[in-house]
Design an enzyme around this catalytic site. Sequence first.
Site, PDB file in Angstrom:
ATOM      1  N   LYS A 271      26.055  27.489  32.639  1.00  0.00           N
ATOM      2  CA  LYS A 271      27.598  27.906  32.307  1.00  0.00           C
ATOM      3  C   LYS A 271      28.457  26.586  32.712  1.00  0.00           C
ATOM      4  O   LYS A 271      29.772  26.626  32.336  1.00  0.00           O
ATOM      5  CB  LYS A 271      27.729  29.224  32.976  1.00  0.00           C
ATOM      6  CG  LYS A 271      29.204  29.656  33.000  1.00  0.00           C
ATOM      7  CD  LYS A 271      29.128  31.031  33.385  1.00  0.00           C
ATOM      8  CE  LYS A 271      30.518  31.651  33.652  1.00  0.00           C
ATOM      9  NZ  LYS A 271      30.646  33.006  34.271  1.00  0.00           N
ATOM     10  N   GLU A 372      36.942  37.157  32.936  1.00  0.00           N
ATOM     11  CA  GLU A 372      36.126  37.988  33.958  1.00  0.00           C
ATOM     12  C   GLU A 372      37.157  38.651  34.934  1.00  0.00           C
ATOM     13  O   GLU A 372      36.838  39.883  35.375  1.00  0.00           O
ATOM     14  CB  GLU A 372      35.258  36.896  34.916  1.00  0.00           C
ATOM     15  CG  GLU A 372      34.166  36.489  33.956  1.00  0.00           C
ATOM     16  CD  GLU A 372      33.519  35.227  34.584  1.00  0.00           C
ATOM     17  OE1 GLU A 372      33.886  34.610  35.569  1.00  0.00           O
ATOM     18  OE2 GLU A 372      32.698  34.706  33.988  1.00  0.00           O
ATOM     19  N   ASP A 394      37.465  35.506  42.523  1.00  0.00           N
ATOM     20  CA  ASP A 394      36.080  35.471  41.862  1.00  0.00           C
ATOM     21  C   ASP A 394      35.473  34.448  42.264  1.00  0.00           C
ATOM     22  O   ASP A 394      35.597  32.986  41.700  1.00  0.00           O
ATOM     23  CB  ASP A 394      36.309  35.636  40.519  1.00  0.00           C
ATOM     24  CG  ASP A 394      34.949  35.671  39.719  1.00  0.00           C
ATOM     25  OD1 ASP A 394      33.772  35.584  40.423  1.00  0.00           O
ATOM     26  OD2 ASP A 394      34.963  35.998  38.514  1.00  0.00           O
TER      27      ASP A 394
END
Length: 745
Positions: A271, A372, A394
Amino acid sequence: MASRESGSKSGDTDLTTLQLRLPFKDQDGFVEGFSRSVKGNLVTIKTRKEKEAGARFLLDLRLADGQSMLRAKARVTRAVKAKTQGFLVELQLDDLDENSAEMLRRLNRTEPKQALAPKPEPAKPKGTPPPPPSEAFDDARKASQEENDRAPCGDEKQTQTPRSENESDAVEEDDDLDLELDVAPPGPELVFLEPPSSVPDEGPIIGIDLGTTNSCVAMVQGNKPVIIRSREGYNTIPSVISVSSKNKLMVGHPARSQMLTNPEQTVYGAKRLVGRMFESDTVQLVSNRFHYPICSDSKGNAAVQLGEKVVSLEEVQALVLAECKEVAQNVLGQRVHRAVVTVPAYYSDSQRQAVRESARLAGLKLERILNEPTAAALAYGLDRNLEKRVLVYDLGGGTFDATAMSIEGNVFEVLATGGDTFLGGVDFDNQVVDWLLERFAETNGRQFEGDHVALSRVSAAAEAAKVALSEAQTHEVFVPFLSMDETGRPMDLKCTISRDDLIELTQELVDRSIDVVRDVILDADLKPSDVDDVILVGGQSRMPLVRQKITEMFGRDPHPGVHPDEAVALGAAMLAGSLGDIGSIVLIDVLPMTIGVGLPGGRFKRVIERNTPLPASKAYAISTPYRKGRKVEVAVFQGEDTNVSANEYLGTLRLPVPRRHRKSSINLEVSFDLGPECVLEVSARDMDTGKMVRSSFATSDTPDALRKRLDMEAPSVSKDGSERAEELSKRGGGFWSRLKRAVGG
Ligand code: AMP
């Protein structure tokens, strides 16, 4: 495992017991010989009679002397006719006792040793319902077929096993108990995904949190979002793929277990690299941090070298998505074709496009890309009739986002977002690795000079220490036989690390994340006291120092009600569950990074500013020099720097110019359209002829080619860009230079 229960468990009494005596003398032989028949919680056996899909048994696998090795409830997911005789039956195991679960994990970790099985042939499905799909089994069949062609005949005999026996009164006898073990390998050959030509637009929609370290799948069942557990029963699936020395492809937990023993062929953290050019500064600066070889694919994108094959990072992510899809299919007993997939809010356009491609390769229709933090906010506030301003912090395995949002009923609006795609748990681990290697040098009187495998063991110990220190004040680190001195004396890594040590090592990283939070709050026109709740997501946010810094900044503890590992997938599932219900949820996102075009001289012209609410459109007119016979080109970038070379290159729009065009310049109107999911379309119109070109960024040029086109004299880096480059290399720290020294890279 010395002994094992043979009686039925309560609740199992209505199930027929399938008791298999296998030709293995001891536990090690069983693990070695049977591991090829296991993938995740799927076990392939051979039976004389066909088993219907959906049939349930209590499976009891035993050694030749009757000692039970594994006992579990099992459901037939698929059965096909074997080539020689009987049927290959795939069973999905659940409800394992502790010993059996440990045995299943061991089987998954173990490299099979024996020759492979007879070639199976597909059988017509018998009766209804049709067997639920299992791509693992298809792969197993394919692999079995290929191996069989190579396997000598003698091997085939060796793999045959005696009939199973009915041993105990507690075991209910079935006249179908005429079973044989077959060593059909569930693991596929190194065959990557072939995307289906079309994907049906029907069936359930799952939510997938495609994480750097772990992924998580959820879906709405009976109006409630629920997490779908991995084959091994965990709530997350490692975002890892691995190729064994025998070309066996593994995904998820079995792949992660290869990280220590086979680090160069085990791909994690895709990612962080996906959607980036191989030659980009970012990839060049960080590629030596990964234990596997990073190379360029035919389009110049960062890719990985696995054996002989160059595998794109989109393919790597597609394999993880396909595993998520298959796990959901196994639980639901029906095919899954549709998904909502989450990405960091701070992802660039090309990174988002890469996720689209991964979903396509995995045979999934991507219903929506969801940021997200927005997903986490949905998990926190959907259908709670709230009126709040929240900050989502996050901090995951590899990326960091901070996002300020307002929630009014079911309207979720992003006010501002910021982040760093190179700040995450792994950076914390690297700091600890450096510290541990210093301790190693102190106690052994010499620098660490191990290989990739030894280094992986240190990384694993560093991560374990970091996680343990979220609970404990001190932690003992012990990595035996890390390397040897010239006399052959083994050298261990043995030391104690305290929470204070960890704070000293990683305080700067946490401060960096807090700086981003401060900027985001300012961008959103808020003060910390305006924020009603702080939502922590991502595994690394469990670190007490993170919680402490958040509490100091906002004057209150973070909100306790959101699960850091599950919130994003649950939010994605909630959105997936509401997709048919138009208007039930309104999401308003913002553009995370400024988008603009490159000008001659390498300057960056900003077109749409970051934090502009989406959807957004903007058009502007330019007059650009034109040389006869050439196409006019507009290069598009994303980032905050004044110089294009420090920003992310998105692609080039090419506009054919009519032959009769005589002027030395051309007047263009360039339009940027950003959809609600932050997917960019660029179009250009020749203002003299009215001719229009809509973008598809088909060719991704290398930065060098691009610089030439932009007539840059030299690849200069602006102040901001060089600072960032320096920062990135600094983050590599002493560890990476040591790595280079250690492995000669
Ligand atoms: P994620 O990508 O959200 O799964 O986060 C994974 C990262 O969280 C890894 O770097 C883990 O080491 C880290 N992590 C998980 N649990 C903890 C914990 N209890 N304390 C500190 N870090 C953790």
